[in-house]
Design a protein around this motif. Structure first.
Motif, PDB file in Angstrom:
ATOM      1  N   MET A 250       0.898  -1.186  -0.046  1.00  0.00           N
ATOM      2  CA  MET A 250       0.053   0.016  -0.023  1.00  0.00           C
ATOM      3  C   MET A 250       0.796   1.389  -0.147  1.00  0.00           C
ATOM      4  O   MET A 250       1.907   1.277   0.733  1.00  0.00           O
ATOM      5  N   VAL A 251       0.565   2.177  -0.980  1.00  0.00           N
ATOM      6  CA  VAL A 251       1.242   3.426  -0.886  1.00  0.00           C
ATOM      7  C   VAL A 251       0.188   4.418  -0.778  1.00  0.00           C
ATOM      8  O   VAL A 251      -0.721   4.623  -1.243  1.00  0.00           O
ATOM      9  N   PHE A 252       0.598   5.629   0.288  1.00  0.00           N
ATOM     10  CA  PHE A 252      -0.340   6.295   0.864  1.00  0.00           C
ATOM     11  C   PHE A 252      -0.110   7.845   0.122  1.00  0.00           C
ATOM     12  O   PHE A 252       0.886   7.942  -0.662  1.00  0.00           O
ATOM     13  N   GLN A 253      -0.863   8.880   0.610  1.00  0.00           N
ATOM     14  CA  GLN A 253      -0.726  10.147   0.017  1.00  0.00           C
ATOM     15  C   GLN A 253       0.483  10.655   0.544  1.00  0.00           C
ATOM     16  O   GLN A 253       1.255  11.188  -0.406  1.00  0.00           O
TER      17      GLN A 253
ATOM     18  N   LEU B 247       6.877  -2.688  -2.750  1.00  0.00           N
ATOM     19  CA  LEU B 247       7.700  -3.735  -3.714  1.00  0.00           C
ATOM     20  C   LEU B 247       8.454  -4.837  -3.085  1.00  0.00           C
ATOM     21  O   LEU B 247       8.468  -6.077  -3.716  1.00  0.00           O
ATOM     22  N   ALA B 248       9.084  -4.171  -2.189  1.00  0.00           N
ATOM     23  CA  ALA B 248      10.250  -5.159  -1.687  1.00  0.00           C
ATOM     24  C   ALA B 248       9.621  -6.135  -0.857  1.00  0.00           C
ATOM     25  O   ALA B 248      10.335  -7.164  -0.581  1.00  0.00           O
ATOM     26  N   MET B 249       8.243  -5.893  -0.462  1.00  0.00           N
ATOM     27  CA  MET B 249       7.729  -7.312   0.199  1.00  0.00           C
ATOM     28  C   MET B 249       6.947  -8.282  -0.873  1.00  0.00           C
ATOM     29  O   MET B 249       6.328  -9.074  -0.311  1.00  0.00           O
ATOM     30  N   ASN B 250       7.388  -8.232  -2.032  1.00  0.00           N
ATOM     31  CA  ASN B 250       6.751  -9.008  -3.138  1.00  0.00           C
ATOM     32  C   ASN B 250       5.368  -9.147  -3.025  1.00  0.00           C
ATOM     33  O   ASN B 250       4.981 -10.318  -3.010  1.00  0.00           O
ATOM     34  N   PRO B 251       4.599  -8.192  -3.038  1.00  0.00           N
ATOM     35  CA  PRO B 251       3.155  -8.287  -2.756  1.00  0.00           C
ATOM     36  C   PRO B 251       2.392  -9.055  -4.073  1.00  0.00           C
ATOM     37  O   PRO B 251       2.725  -8.712  -5.286  1.00  0.00           O
ATOM     38  N   LYS B 252       1.264  -9.398  -3.716  1.00  0.00           N
ATOM     39  CA  LYS B 252       0.449  -9.805  -4.625  1.00  0.00           C
ATOM     40  C   LYS B 252      -0.455  -8.728  -5.548  1.00  0.00           C
ATOM     41  O   LYS B 252      -0.966  -8.945  -6.578  1.00  0.00           O
ATOM     42  N   VAL B 253      -0.647  -7.832  -4.701  1.00  0.00           N
ATOM     43  CA  VAL B 253      -1.675  -6.519  -5.057  1.00  0.00           C
ATOM     44  C   VAL B 253      -1.001  -5.371  -4.578  1.00  0.00           C
ATOM     45  O   VAL B 253      -0.364  -5.266  -3.361  1.00  0.00           O
ATOM     46  N   MET B 254      -0.985  -4.259  -5.314  1.00  0.00           N
ATOM     47  CA  MET B 254      -0.652  -2.973  -4.962  1.00  0.00           C
ATOM     48  C   MET B 254      -1.866  -2.059  -4.725  1.00  0.00           C
ATOM     49  O   MET B 254      -2.642  -2.083  -5.542  1.00  0.00           O
ATOM     50  N   LEU B 255      -2.045  -1.339  -3.646  1.00  0.00           N
ATOM     51  CA  LEU B 255      -3.080  -0.315  -3.518  1.00  0.00           C
ATOM     52  C   LEU B 255      -2.472   0.898  -3.442  1.00  0.00           C
ATOM     53  O   LEU B 255      -1.432   1.246  -2.676  1.00  0.00           O
ATOM     54  N   PHE B 256      -2.842   1.962  -4.193  1.00  0.00           N
ATOM     55  CA  PHE B 256      -2.379   3.066  -4.246  1.00  0.00           C
ATOM     56  C   PHE B 256      -3.567   4.329  -3.907  1.00  0.00           C
ATOM     57  O   PHE B 256      -4.665   4.329  -4.434  1.00  0.00           O
ATOM     58  N   ASP B 257      -3.379   5.095  -2.690  1.00  0.00           N
ATOM     59  CA  ASP B 257      -4.213   6.006  -2.294  1.00  0.00           C
ATOM     60  C   ASP B 257      -3.866   7.196  -2.633  1.00  0.00           C
ATOM     61  O   ASP B 257      -3.241   7.981  -2.062  1.00  0.00           O
ATOM     62  N   GLU B 258      -4.352   7.831  -3.546  1.00  0.00           N
ATOM     63  CA  GLU B 258      -4.091   9.056  -4.152  1.00  0.00           C
ATOM     64  C   GLU B 258      -2.689   9.429  -3.943  1.00  0.00           C
ATOM     65  O   GLU B 258      -2.127  10.354  -3.323  1.00  0.00           O
ATOM     66  N   PRO B 259      -1.735   8.563  -4.642  1.00  0.00           N
ATOM     67  CA  PRO B 259      -0.197   8.717  -4.547  1.00  0.00           C
ATOM     68  C   PRO B 259       0.360  10.072  -4.973  1.00  0.00           C
ATOM     69  O   PRO B 259       1.515  10.235  -4.691  1.00  0.00           O
ATOM     70  N   THR B 260      -0.426  10.815  -5.842  1.00  0.00           N
ATOM     71  CA  THR B 260       0.097  11.945  -6.289  1.00  0.00           C
ATOM     72  C   THR B 260      -0.487  13.298  -5.864  1.00  0.00           C
ATOM     73  O   THR B 260      -0.146  14.558  -6.264  1.00  0.00           O
ATOM     74  N   SER B 261      -1.363  13.143  -4.998  1.00  0.00           N
ATOM     75  CA  SER B 261      -2.272  14.351  -4.356  1.00  0.00           C
ATOM     76  C   SER B 261      -1.133  15.175  -3.440  1.00  0.00           C
ATOM     77  O   SER B 261      -1.599  16.430  -3.454  1.00  0.00           O
ATOM     78  N   ALA B 262      -0.336  14.849  -2.805  1.00  0.00           N
ATOM     79  CA  ALA B 262       0.741  15.502  -2.151  1.00  0.00           C
ATOM     80  C   ALA B 262       1.890  16.161  -2.948  1.00  0.00           C
ATOM     81  O   ALA B 262       2.714  16.930  -2.362  1.00  0.00           O
ATOM     82  N   LEU B 263       1.963  15.992  -4.106  1.00  0.00           N
ATOM     83  CA  LEU B 263       2.894  16.368  -4.974  1.00  0.00           C
ATOM     84  C   LEU B 263       2.841  17.474  -5.879  1.00  0.00           C
ATOM     85  O   LEU B 263       1.517  17.929  -6.084  1.00  0.00           O
TER      86      LEU B 263
END
Length: 263
Positions: free
Chosen positions: A92-95, A162-178
């Protein structure tokens, strides 16, 4: 890979999710759009069990995320150890980037494999170096978060997930703070993951990205899924008046396309 069934979630007197049902297939890229406060981020947090649900159930790779059935037709919350095992399989990747400020980019990416997966320091280092190269930051391995731009920090956060070798990636508005000029570098990394077949659920306000990368687009409003379809269907001929209204307001004249007037 993910099945949400009639998911309801309430905070105090506010019902944030109202009977949400959604299936995500292996290798599928699903993008969720909608106004702020529509429940998009809460749905992601429920899938990763950062929030518990009140009613309904969520399954990940066939396993219940929220409740377990017991004899007599009753249900009990899943065990904590099962939650931890689940989170190892979902990145999971957060804002906000949430990097460890006292660690270099390399150490941030190494930390999960070392402490959770139990790999050797050499293995963790080789993995982290390859992932930083994957996100275009091989030359920033020894930099601390304070020495990186927002876009670079978010790319480190993606490498760390990605280092945890996930089966699924969740992205929660990954560019909103940029800052706007940094958005593209993060979206390009996500596009590359999509092209490699990673199963992804992405909450975003970047409509061009959604149109280009998604296999399926989901529009949410007021805690409900209002409409779902292919990018072409959602962006070119949305069926629901609320979807048309939202897109008309958010991406008016996008690609010189005029959305139908809401009646």
């Amino acid at each position: 890979m993910i099945k949400a069934q009639d998911v309801n979630k309430t905070f105090g007197q506010l019902q944030v999710l109202k009977g949400v049902s959604l299936d995500i297939q292996l290798g599928e890229v699903v993008v969720i759009i909608g106004p702020s406060g529509s429940g998009k981020s809460t749905l992601l947090r429920c899938i990763n069990h950062l929030e518990s649900i009140d009613i309904g159930n969520i399954f990940f790779d066939g396993q219940s995320v929220a409740f377990q059935e017991i004899p007599g037709g009753n249900r009990i919350p899943v065990k904590r150890k099962d939650i931890y095992n689940l989170r190892r399989q979902i990145g999971m990747v957060f804002q906000r980037f949430n990097l460890f400020p006292h660690m270099t980019a390399l150490s941030n990416v190494m930390e999960g494999p070392l402490t959770v997966l139990g790999v050797t320091k050499g293995e963790a280092r080789r993995l982290a170096e390859s992932l930083l190269a994957k996100v275009g930051l091989a030359n920033k391995a020894n930099s601390y978060p304070s020495q990186l731009s927002g876009g670079q920090q978010q790319r480190v956060a993606i490498a760390r997930a990605l280092a945890m070798n996930p089966k699924v990636m969740l992205f929660d508005e990954p560019t909103s703070a940029l800052d706007p000029e940094l958005v593209g570098e993060v979206l390009n990394v996500i596009k590359d993951l999509a092209s490699e077949g990673m199963t992804m659920l992405v909450v975003t306000h970047e409509m061009g990205f959604a149109r280009e990368v998604a296999d399926r687009v989901v529009f949410m409003d007021e805690g409900m899924i209002i409409e779902t379809g292919t990018p072409e269907q959602i962006f070119s001929s949305p069926k629901h008046p609320r979807t048309r209204e939202f897109l008309s307001n958010v991406i008016r004249n996008y690609d010189n396309h005029s959305f139908p007037q809401v009646v």
